[in-house]
Write an enzyme that holds these catalytic residues in place. Structure first.
Site, mmCIF file in Angstrom:
data_model
loop_
_atom_site.group_PDB
_atom_site.id
_atom_site.type_symbol
_atom_site.label_atom_id
_atom_site.label_comp_id
_atom_site.label_asym_id
_atom_site.label_seq_id
_atom_site.Cartn_x
_atom_site.Cartn_y
_atom_site.Cartn_z
ATOM 1 N N ARG A 31 -12.676 8.348 -2.208
ATOM 2 C CA ARG A 31 -12.459 6.967 -1.729
ATOM 3 C C ARG A 31 -13.788 6.210 -1.645
ATOM 4 O O ARG A 31 -13.881 5.066 -2.051
ATOM 5 C CB ARG A 31 -11.810 6.971 -0.346
ATOM 6 C CG ARG A 31 -10.472 7.696 -0.267
ATOM 7 C CD ARG A 31 -9.293 6.757 -0.484
ATOM 8 N NE ARG A 31 -8.037 7.410 -0.132
ATOM 9 C CZ ARG A 31 -7.316 8.181 -0.952
ATOM 10 N NH1 ARG A 31 -7.720 8.380 -2.197
ATOM 11 N NH2 ARG A 31 -6.192 8.737 -0.530
ATOM 12 N N GLU A 175 5.513 16.382 7.611
ATOM 13 C CA GLU A 175 5.355 15.507 6.445
ATOM 14 C C GLU A 175 5.684 16.223 5.142
ATOM 15 O O GLU A 175 4.816 16.876 4.549
ATOM 16 C CB GLU A 175 3.920 14.942 6.370
ATOM 17 C CG GLU A 175 3.746 14.008 5.162
ATOM 18 C CD GLU A 175 2.357 13.413 5.008
ATOM 19 O OE1 GLU A 175 1.445 13.798 5.771
ATOM 20 O OE2 GLU A 175 2.185 12.577 4.122
ATOM 21 N N LYS A 217 7.517 12.329 8.811
ATOM 22 C CA LYS A 217 6.724 11.431 7.950
ATOM 23 C C LYS A 217 7.140 11.658 6.507
ATOM 24 O O LYS A 217 6.583 12.511 5.811
ATOM 25 C CB LYS A 217 5.225 11.715 8.142
ATOM 26 C CG LYS A 217 4.322 10.935 7.216
ATOM 27 C CD LYS A 217 2.873 10.965 7.671
ATOM 28 C CE LYS A 217 1.995 10.280 6.638
ATOM 29 N NZ LYS A 217 0.658 9.986 7.139
ATOM 30 N N SER A 259 2.649 5.819 2.767
ATOM 31 C CA SER A 259 2.673 4.760 1.751
ATOM 32 C C SER A 259 2.651 5.336 0.337
ATOM 33 O O SER A 259 3.228 4.730 -0.576
ATOM 34 C CB SER A 259 1.543 3.755 1.964
ATOM 35 O OG SER A 259 0.265 4.348 1.890
ATOM 36 N N GLY A 260 1.995 6.457 0.146
ATOM 37 C CA GLY A 260 2.101 7.235 -1.090
ATOM 38 C C GLY A 260 1.871 6.513 -2.401
ATOM 39 O O GLY A 260 2.605 6.750 -3.357
ATOM 40 N N GLY A 261 0.900 5.620 -2.475
ATOM 41 C CA GLY A 261 0.610 4.970 -3.750
ATOM 42 C C GLY A 261 1.251 3.604 -3.928
ATOM 43 O O GLY A 261 1.047 2.955 -4.955
ATOM 44 N N ARG A 290 -3.720 4.844 2.670
ATOM 45 C CA ARG A 290 -4.232 3.845 1.727
ATOM 46 C C ARG A 290 -3.726 2.432 2.027
ATOM 47 O O ARG A 290 -4.471 1.468 1.919
ATOM 48 C CB ARG A 290 -3.835 4.243 0.299
ATOM 49 C CG ARG A 290 -4.675 5.361 -0.242
ATOM 50 C CD ARG A 290 -4.022 6.045 -1.418
ATOM 51 N NE ARG A 290 -2.900 6.878 -1.035
ATOM 52 C CZ ARG A 290 -2.140 7.554 -1.883
ATOM 53 N NH1 ARG A 290 -2.373 7.472 -3.169
ATOM 54 N NH2 ARG A 290 -1.153 8.303 -1.451
HETATM 55 P P1 13P Z 1 -0.852 7.430 2.285
HETATM 56 O O1 13P Z 1 -0.197 6.415 3.200
HETATM 57 O O2 13P Z 1 -2.106 6.918 1.608
HETATM 58 O O3 13P Z 1 0.121 8.076 1.354
HETATM 59 O O4 13P Z 1 -1.437 8.589 3.211
HETATM 60 C C1 13P Z 1 -0.692 9.041 4.239
HETATM 61 C C2 13P Z 1 -1.042 10.444 4.517
HETATM 62 O O5 13P Z 1 -1.435 10.786 5.613
HETATM 63 C C3 13P Z 1 -0.864 11.441 3.459
HETATM 64 O O6 13P Z 1 -0.906 12.702 4.032
#
Ligand code: 13P
Length: 339
Positions: A31, A175, A217, A259-261, A290
């Site tokens: 990042r 998650e 999550k 959010s995953g991309g 992100r």
């Molecule tokens: P993102 O929202 O960027 O997908 O990250 C969340 C997260 O904690 C992934 O483990």
């Protein structure tokens, strides 16, 4: 209500969500190098301290997920990072898995590790101020994946982690992330996410987890990033709620989507739409990495001493996501970057 049941609700109630700032050093290095900043412990702390001391933390961020390095760091004023987070009324949390590694028996897939010495590490994190925890499993969608082996072994690890976290008096965030990579359609994502969630809750039951003291999550239900058929927000919201309703036991107090991309605005808009039509008792909120940090990081990369503007951008994103948890966001609000 037990303490963990209270905390599980507290971190995503009243228009708030979670800031996932738990990137491992490897991910954080990627990042930072994307904005041409050297990845030193000092710079990683500086960016995170800039976010955690923002005004936006107070009203919109109920919990922050930290990484092992960060929870042990001190701020420029001598406070610990967990103290800084608590000062804005937010709860410090910690990622406790040690990453996704090759799964023996299906080497193109991954199994999340970190159960060794987890009991001892949890005791230490509690002493450092953490009150909730996170463990992430990842699943790829393709013609042959995810395999039954990956679904079963990751669910088993998630349940063993959750049991240990609750034993240590911390909320486990479970998650299971079905990744967006691929050209599959939205129905395939629904089908796979349903399978994954079913297996997770089967294992959580077997391990006697108090579901009221947990949060889920998950990924939203989306078509693959290379799919030609993109769904609109309403379609995404409908199928995501359907998947949650069918597979998540009603004792779970809330859902904090990753959010995953998705882009920042997509993630906000989709959650807003979910909350517009949410007819369940689940709190539907966010746990974004992100989608909360991207623009703030871009600005910070231009000048790492420009705390003011970086915080303004982060405040705005926090507010937009906070509003989306009560369906009060709209696109016009995106034109004004305000605190
Ligand atoms: P993102 O929202 O960027 O997908 O990250 C969340 C997260 O904690 C992934 O483990």
């Amino acid at each position: 209500m037990s303490e963990i049941e209270k905390i599980a609700k507290q971190i995503i109630a009243k228009g708030r969500g979670i800031l996932a700032a738990d990137e491992s050093t490897g991910t954080m290095t990627k990042r930072l190098s994307s904005v041409n900043v050297e990845s030193t412990a000092e710079n990683r702390l500086k960016f995170r301290e800039t976010l955690f001391s923002s005004e936006g933390m107070k009203n919109y961020i109920g919990g922050v997920i930290l990484y092992d390095e960060t929870i042990k760091q001190k701020t420029s004023s001598g406070k610990t990072i967990p103290e800084l987070i608590e000062n804005s009324g937010s709860v410090p949390g910690i990622k406790v898995d040690t990453g996704a590694k090759k799964l023996a028996g299906s080497s193109e897939e991954k199994i999340t590790e970190g159960l060794d010495r987890l009991r001892e590490r949890l005791t230490e994190y509690y002493k450092l101020g953490a009150r909730f925890t996170k463990w992430r499993a990842v699943y790829n969608i393709s013609d042959k994946f995810p395999s039954e082996l990956s679904i079963k072994s990751n669910a088993h690890a998630l349940a063993r982690y959750a049991a240990l976290a609750q034993e240590a008096k911390m909320v486990p965030i479970v998650e299971p992330e079905v990744l967006m990579d691929g050209d599959h359609d939205i129905n395939k994502c629904y089908e796979i996410t349903s399978k994954v969630l079913k297996e997770c809750y089967k294992e959580l039951a077997l391990h006697k987890i108090n579901l009221k003291g947990t949060l889920l999550k998950p990924n939203m239900i989306l078509s693959g990033d290379k799919s030609k058929n993109k769904s609109n927000s309403l379609e995404i919201a409908k199928i995501t709620i359907k998947c949650i309703k069918e597979n998540v036991p009603s004792e779970v107090p809330g859902i904090a989507f990753l959010s995953g991309g998705q882009t920042e605005v997509e993630a906000t808009q989709n959650l807003n739409e979910i909350n517009k039509i949410n007819d369940t008792n689940f709190l539907m909120s966010f746990s974004y990495g992100r989608a909360l940090q991207q623009s703030a990081l871009k600005n910070w990369g231009k000048n790492i001493n420009d705390t003011n503007n970086t915080q303004k951008i982060f405040n705005h994103r926090s507010k937009m996501n906070g509003l989306s948890t009560t369906a009060k966001w709209n696109i016009k609000l995106e034109n004004h970057v305000s605190a």
